[in-house]
Design a protein around this motif. Structure first.
Motif, PDB file in Angstrom:
ATOM      1  N   THR A 114       1.553  -1.313  -0.308  1.00 16.70           N
ATOM      2  CA  THR A 114      -0.231  -0.106  -0.359  1.00 16.70           C
ATOM      3  C   THR A 114       0.835   1.449   0.047  1.00 16.70           C
ATOM      4  OG1 THR A 114      -2.108  -1.218   1.343  1.00 16.70           O
ATOM      5  CG2 THR A 114      -1.727   0.945   1.083  1.00 16.70           C
ATOM      6  N   ALA A 115       1.968   0.985   0.793  1.00 20.30           N
ATOM      7  CA  ALA A 115       2.263   2.074   0.628  1.00 20.30           C
ATOM      8  C   ALA A 115       3.670   2.717  -0.106  1.00 20.30           C
ATOM      9  CB  ALA A 115       2.919   2.340   2.807  1.00 20.30           C
ATOM     10  N   GLY A 116       4.093   1.469  -0.770  1.00 15.22           N
ATOM     11  CA  GLY A 116       5.270   0.887  -1.427  1.00 15.22           C
ATOM     12  C   GLY A 116       6.432   0.698  -1.759  1.00 15.22           C
ATOM     13  N   LYS A 117       7.084   0.799  -0.234  1.00 14.16           N
ATOM     14  CA  LYS A 117       8.302   1.576   0.331  1.00 14.16           C
ATOM     15  C   LYS A 117       9.059  -0.200   1.154  1.00 14.16           C
ATOM     16  CE  LYS A 117       6.781   3.527   4.374  1.00 14.16           C
ATOM     17  NZ  LYS A 117       7.238   5.047   5.226  1.00 14.16           N
ATOM     18  N   LEU A 118       9.474  -0.076   1.563  1.00 13.59           N
ATOM     19  CA  LEU A 118      10.380  -1.414   2.723  1.00 13.59           C
ATOM     20  C   LEU A 118       9.923  -1.423   4.321  1.00 13.59           C
ATOM     21  CD1 LEU A 118      12.595  -3.804   2.746  1.00 13.59           C
ATOM     22  CD2 LEU A 118      14.236  -1.974   4.280  1.00 13.59           C
ATOM     23  N   LEU A 119       9.397  -2.769   4.855  1.00 18.24           N
ATOM     24  CA  LEU A 119       8.547  -2.066   5.980  1.00 18.24           C
ATOM     25  C   LEU A 119       9.498  -2.633   7.177  1.00 18.24           C
ATOM     26  CD1 LEU A 119       6.309  -1.941   7.436  1.00 18.24           C
ATOM     27  CD2 LEU A 119       6.157  -4.303   6.979  1.00 18.24           C
ATOM     28  N   THR A 120      10.381  -3.451   6.892  1.00 23.36           N
ATOM     29  CA  THR A 120      12.270  -4.099   6.978  1.00 23.36           C
ATOM     30  C   THR A 120      12.213  -5.063   6.631  1.00 23.36           C
ATOM     31  OG1 THR A 120      12.221  -5.035  10.042  1.00 23.36           O
ATOM     32  CG2 THR A 120      11.086  -5.724   8.385  1.00 23.36           C
ATOM     33  N   GLU A 121      14.091  -5.107   7.356  1.00 24.86           N
ATOM     34  CA  GLU A 121      14.820  -5.895   6.805  1.00 24.86           C
ATOM     35  C   GLU A 121      15.351  -6.714   7.776  1.00 24.86           C
ATOM     36  OE1 GLU A 121      19.498  -5.834   4.219  1.00 24.86           O
ATOM     37  OE2 GLU A 121      17.632  -4.193   4.560  1.00 24.86           O
ATOM     38  N   LEU A 122      15.198  -8.481   7.070  1.00 27.20           N
ATOM     39  CA  LEU A 122      15.828  -9.351   8.434  1.00 27.20           C
ATOM     40  C   LEU A 122      16.644 -10.083   7.819  1.00 27.20           C
ATOM     41  CD1 LEU A 122      12.761 -11.361   8.642  1.00 27.20           C
ATOM     42  CD2 LEU A 122      13.310  -9.590   9.725  1.00 27.20           C
ATOM     43  N   CYS A 123      18.012  -9.170   8.071  1.00 28.73           N
ATOM     44  CA  CYS A 123      19.449 -10.050   7.400  1.00 28.73           C
ATOM     45  C   CYS A 123      19.407 -11.349   8.364  1.00 28.73           C
ATOM     46  CB  CYS A 123      20.475  -9.101   8.446  1.00 28.73           C
ATOM     47  SG  CYS A 123      20.436  -7.286   7.838  1.00 28.73           S
ATOM     48  N   THR A 124      19.278 -12.412   8.117  1.00 27.92           N
ATOM     49  CA  THR A 124      18.344 -13.655   8.213  1.00 27.92           C
ATOM     50  C   THR A 124      20.437 -14.709   8.308  1.00 27.92           C
ATOM     51  OG1 THR A 124      17.612 -14.459   6.693  1.00 27.92           O
ATOM     52  CG2 THR A 124      16.268 -13.408   8.344  1.00 27.92           C
ATOM     53  N   HIS A 125      20.326 -15.007   7.263  1.00 28.14           N
ATOM     54  CA  HIS A 125      20.958 -16.315   6.679  1.00 28.14           C
ATOM     55  C   HIS A 125      22.622 -15.412   6.081  1.00 28.14           C
ATOM     56  CE1 HIS A 125      18.058 -18.716   7.998  1.00 28.14           C
ATOM     57  NE2 HIS A 125      17.149 -18.155   6.747  1.00 28.14           N
ATOM     58  N   ALA A 126      23.638 -16.726   6.418  1.00 26.24           N
ATOM     59  CA  ALA A 126      25.012 -16.460   6.160  1.00 26.24           C
ATOM     60  C   ALA A 126      24.827 -17.109   4.623  1.00 26.24           C
ATOM     61  CB  ALA A 126      26.025 -17.488   7.093  1.00 26.24           C
ATOM     62  N   GLY A 127      24.185 -17.556   4.098  1.00 24.43           N
ATOM     63  CA  GLY A 127      24.179 -18.079   2.815  1.00 24.43           C
ATOM     64  C   GLY A 127      22.342 -17.422   2.267  1.00 24.43           C
ATOM     65  N   ALA A 128      22.239 -17.784   1.109  1.00 24.52           N
ATOM     66  CA  ALA A 128      20.937 -17.285  -0.464  1.00 24.52           C
ATOM     67  C   ALA A 128      20.275 -17.669   0.655  1.00 24.52           C
ATOM     68  CB  ALA A 128      21.669 -18.251  -1.884  1.00 24.52           C
ATOM     69  N   VAL A 129      19.178 -17.397   0.119  1.00 31.70           N
ATOM     70  CA  VAL A 129      17.791 -17.664   1.075  1.00 31.70           C
ATOM     71  C   VAL A 129      16.920 -18.487  -0.234  1.00 31.70           C
ATOM     72  CG1 VAL A 129      15.854 -16.825   1.820  1.00 31.70           C
ATOM     73  CG2 VAL A 129      17.600 -14.924   1.997  1.00 31.70           C
TER      74      VAL A 129
END
Length: 229
Positions: A114-129
């Protein structure tokens, strides 16, 4: 160029296919013809996913962009930038308000449509998701990656739920919640596992020895173990 990704709309009358050249083609299954060709990606369209309400779909590419397409306008209406690597996984939230993307850089991003923007980023993993899944009724998301872990996330606080769940061998290629939300299944080339949470633990382990796993689907009700048990 070769087909890299496909996705059916909710009516199963239309399928969108992403190509290695970045072109997207929409196929009318009733008439067996290409209904529309869309361009915009500069490299391979690795993943495509339809919005739950059917008028939109999203595409992720090796060009690191996520695009949202409106079928009524027959055009791209949003382009999201910022991933450090190719966008390999996409998932809309069940209510259709968010789209989630995972990339080769290991981060997962949630975008507010709706807002057309990033809500949050999770830097989750040490390899490709490698996979994403959202619980059917709770604010809970699972991510899997080449670092051989599965992680659970609270989508109200955007914080991790417990520790990362270790996976053997090459890790999980796909994750999915059971339709009733009682368990999470993770599938790799060596095994199929069923997980519960609160606390997070493995309730089911089956050796599979698949030569190559591209996808899997859960049909029916609950899995082994309780989600909150």
């Amino acid at each position: 160029s070769s087909v890299e990704s496909v996705s059916f709309d909710c009516s199963e009358r239309t399928v969108v296919a992403g190509s290695a050249g970045g072109t997207l083609k929409m196929w009318d299954l009733e008439h067996g013809r290409v209904a529309r060709t869309l361009t915009g990606h500069r490299s391979s369209a690795i993943t495509v996913e339809w919005h739950p309400y059917g008028e939109f779909f999203a595409s992720g590419s090796a060009d690191t962009y996520l695009k949202v397409w409106d079928m009524r306008q027959r055009a791209c209406i949003q382009t999201y930038r910022g991933h450090a690597g190719a966008v390999r996984n996409l998932l809309f939230s069940p209510d259709g308000r968010w789209v989630v993307s995972g990339c080769d850089g290991g981060e997962v991003r949630l975008w507010d449509l709706t807002a057309g923007k990033l809500l949050t980023e999770l830097c989750t993993h040490a390899g490709a998701v490698s996979a994403l899944a959202i619980h059917p009724t709770e604010f809970l998301m699972a991510t899997a990656a080449a670092d051989r872990t599965v992680r659970l996330w609270d989508l109200e606080t955007f914080s991790p739920v417990g520790a990362a769940l270790p996976e053997p061998g090459g890790g999980s290629r796909r994750v999915a919640f059971t339709p009733d939300g009682s368990a999470l299944l993770s599938a790799g080339e060596e095994s199929l596992r069923g997980w519960g949470w609160e606390p997070a633990r493995c309730h089911l382990h089956s050796e599979t020895r698949w030569s190559r796993l591209s996808d899997f689907c859960i049909v029916g009700g609950g899995g082994g173990g309780g989600g909150g048990g």
